[in-house]
Design a protein around this motif. Structure first.
Motif, PDB file in Angstrom:
ATOM      1  N   THR A   1      -6.526   1.468  -0.518  1.00 20.01           N
ATOM      2  CA  THR A   1      -6.248   1.295  -1.946  1.00 20.01           C
ATOM      3  C   THR A   1      -7.429   1.757  -2.786  1.00 20.01           C
ATOM      4  OG1 THR A   1      -4.824  -0.588  -1.481  1.00 20.01           O
ATOM      5  CG2 THR A   1      -5.641  -0.380  -3.724  1.00 20.01           C
TER       6      THR A   1
ATOM      7  N   ASP B   1       0.790  -1.227   0.000  1.00 20.24           N
ATOM      8  CA  ASP B   1       0.000   0.000   0.000  1.00 20.24           C
ATOM      9  C   ASP B   1       0.823   1.279   0.000  1.00 20.24           C
ATOM     10  OD1 ASP B   1      -2.074  -1.754   0.113  1.00 20.24           O
ATOM     11  OD2 ASP B   1      -2.880  -1.103   2.025  1.00 20.24           O
TER      12      ASP B   1
ATOM     13  N   ASN C   1      -0.349   3.994  -2.330  1.00 19.35           N
ATOM     14  CA  ASN C   1      -1.538   4.779  -2.028  1.00 19.35           C
ATOM     15  C   ASN C   1      -1.188   6.204  -1.639  1.00 19.35           C
ATOM     16  OD1 ASN C   1      -2.885   2.382  -2.397  1.00 19.35           O
ATOM     17  ND2 ASN C   1      -3.223   1.998  -0.220  1.00 19.35           N
TER      18      ASN C   1
END
Length: 425
Positions: free
Chosen positions: A278, A25, A28
């Motif tokens: 996400t 992640d 992100n």
């Protein structure tokens, strides 16, 4: 003694999930800042790691949701927790391998629900919590993020119409650093909590803490460190897809997307929603393309992401269920240890496959080719021989194959529905 060993395995596996969540992640928060070159790649992941670490200490609402709002803690056993974690980790690693920005949160919830269903049936799942805390936010969050980022980008574009591009780029790059930092902080407040909740479940199941206990401090700090370490590793494959594959982003769009993501994530953390950061980040990037006049959104790449989002819960759930059935078939502590060993083998195999076409901070910003995905091939930096560590970018048109969600196979591994699209770290 056996119970202590099993509890230790579950805690280690939960921290491993937190680690994969970190590198899966990272994009992100930092993909757009890296794509616009507001931050150097290594600087970006280091900054994100520090802020994820800090953010993990700011809220425990999501940890409570995972520990007590998704499955019935009264029916949870250590083998069930381990099986659920394996489901989440395997799906995280597979989607990372193919550069698909899928939800680590939903992988974890799916794995846990699948393991509980295999163990005790539908009665062990708190369906109201799954719907209200997971499914509804999963549907609404990307739509809200698209709307907020689209409106913000449109407004910024109108306000800066007469400003020379080099001037606006310089100003918005500084703004991007601030907004990306806020997303990293927000990510820490949301995602680090999920492993905390799982470890709390394991401690309750193992009898180490009472059923009404809060999250121990050692759990908070260990999860924060695991998340930060994974973030610093850099999920370059997913960063590439988010930064280069969806929209060709400029600094104005990047700042609008990151600000939108931070606002939605922080709001969800306040209410204890197990939100997919996400989904929010991807929605924000898409919104920045929709809101910018003349911008081109690659809806084909976005469509493949949406398909992955739809199958995340059932796919991770299937892995979790299969792992619990394997534990039951072998029986006792041996079954749990066998599943843990299988996780190690599968993880190592995925890593080895990823080294065939590596993506790192040196080639993460190579131009995106719609026909051939990212189009990056590993070649030796000075000797002319192929090497897995150093990657010299080759123009996409000159490559014979591409890697990423776009690839239909990597080595001997095939993923149904994956097509030309992205490359990963």
């Amino acid at each position: 003694m056996t119970e202590t060993i099993l509890l230790a395995l579950v805690v280690v596996t939960a921290l491993a999930f937190d680690f994969t969540n970190g590198f899966h992640d990272t994009g992100n928060a930092m993909a757009t800042s890296i794509a616009t070159r507001a931050l150097k790649p290594k600087t970006a992941v280091a900054l994100s790691a520090v802020l994820n670490l800090v953010g993990a200490f700011l809220s425990l609402a999501v940890a409570a949701t995972i520990a007590k709002g998704i499955v019935d803690a009264g029916v949870i056993t250590l083998p069930v927790v381990l099986a659920g974690l394996v489901g989440g980790i395997v799906w995280n690693l597979l989607t990372w391998l193919f550069g698909i920005p899928s939800s680590s949160s939903h992988a974890l919830v799916g794995g846990m629900v699948g393991a509980v269903l295999a163990a005790v049936g539908t009665s062990g799942v708190l369906w109201t919590g799954v719907v209200s805390k997971v499914l509804v936010p999963a549907l609404l969050a990307p739509l809200v993020a698209i709307a907020v980022a689209g409106a913000g980008t449109w407004m910024v574009a109108r306000l800066t119409r007469g400003v020379p591009q080099e001037v606006s780029n310089r100003g918005f790059r500084w703004g991007q650093i601030g907004s990306a930092s806020l997303v990293s902080l927000a990510h820490g407040t949301n995602d680090a909590q999920k492993s905390m909740g799982i470890i709390l479940l394991a401690l309750i199941a193992g009898g180490a803490v009472p059923a009404d206990a809060g999250v121990p401090f050692w759990v908070i700090i260990s999860c924060a460190i695991a998340m930060a370490a994974g973030t610093y590793l850099g999920g370059w494959r997913v960063i590439r897809t988010l930064g280069k594959g969806l929209v060709e982003i400029d600094t104005r769009q990047g700042m609008a997307a990151e600000t939108s993501s931070a606002a939605v994530i922080l709001l969800s953390s306040h209410f204890g929603f197990s939100l997919s950061t996400t989904h929010v980040a991807t929605g924000s990037v898409l919104g920045s393309g929709v809101g910018m006049p003349g911008a081109k959104v690659r809806w084909g790449v976005a469509g493949r992401m949406f398909v992955a989002w739809l199958v995340t819960l059932p796919a991770a759930g299937l892995v979790g269920a299969l792992c619990h059935w394997l534990e039951s078939a072998i029986g006792g502590a041996a079954g749990t240890i066998a599943v843990f060993a299988l996780l190690v083998v599968v993880s190592a195999a995925i890593w080895v496959i990823s080294r065939r076409k590596p993506v790192d901070h040196t080639n993460v910003n190579e131009a995106w080719d719609e026909e051939k995905g990212a189009g990056v091939e590993p070649v030796a930096a000075t000797t002319g021989e192929a090497g897995p560590e150093r990657v010299a970018p080759v123009p996409a048109a000159a490559t014979a194959s591409s890697v990423g969600p776009a690839i239909e196979s990597v080595g001997s591994v095939s993923v149904a529905g994956a097509s030309k699209g992205s490359v990963q770290s």
